[in-house]
Design a protein around this motif. Structure first.
Motif, short mmCIF file in Angstrom:
data_model
loop_
_atom_site.label_atom_id
_atom_site.label_comp_id
_atom_site.label_asym_id
_atom_site.label_seq_id
_atom_site.Cartn_x
_atom_site.Cartn_y
_atom_site.Cartn_z
N THR A 6 -2.02 -10.60 -4.45
CA THR A 6 -2.20 -9.71 -2.96
C THR A 6 -0.92 -9.65 -2.36
OG1 THR A 6 -4.61 -10.29 -3.00
CG2 THR A 6 -3.71 -9.57 -1.15
N ALA A 8 0.30 -9.11 1.46
CA ALA A 8 -0.01 -8.74 2.78
C ALA A 8 0.97 -7.97 3.42
CB ALA A 8 -0.04 -9.80 3.56
N GLN A 46 -3.12 -4.51 3.51
CA GLN A 46 -2.87 -5.48 2.25
C GLN A 46 -3.28 -4.91 1.09
OE1 GLN A 46 -5.50 -8.86 2.55
NE2 GLN A 46 -7.25 -8.11 1.34
#
Length: 108
Positions: A6, A8, A46
């Motif tokens: 992931t 951000a 995100q």
């Protein structure tokens, strides 16, 4: 091999920007919003990735390169869950990729 991570983002992104990111090589990332851990009043975007590829660092590098195509968009955070057993980074020992730099606290 599938790799999950992931990124951000420094701000929320529009649907048009998500389309541009996908065209620039970020694949079928799933976009969502979250708040900054340091300031819950600030909403940011995100991107969640679950991509096939030779190496995790290569997948992260491709995603970071795609993000550079969007003006004023940065990546203040990277989250990488435990990868499946046998997952290989694919990079040479000691090789500093943009993903390794970000993961070690470097800024992009």
């Amino acid at each position: 091999m599938a790799h999950k991570f992931t990124l951000a983002l420094s701000r929320e992104i529009t649907d048009d920007e998500l389309t541009k990111l996908r065209q620039a090589g970020s694949g079928e990332a799933t976009a969502s919003t979250t708040t900054l851990p340091t300031n819950p009043d600030v909403t940011v975007g995100q991107l969640d990735f679950d991509v096939e590829g030779e190496s995790l660092s290569g997948a992260i590098d491709a995603a970071l390169a795609a993000i550079k195509t969007i003006p004023d968009l940065g990546v203040p955070g990277l989250s990488v869950p435990a990868q499946p057993t046998g997952a290989s980074d694919g990079g040479a020992v000691g090789e500093e990729s943009p993903a390794a730099e970000l993961a070690s606290g470097g800024q992009r």
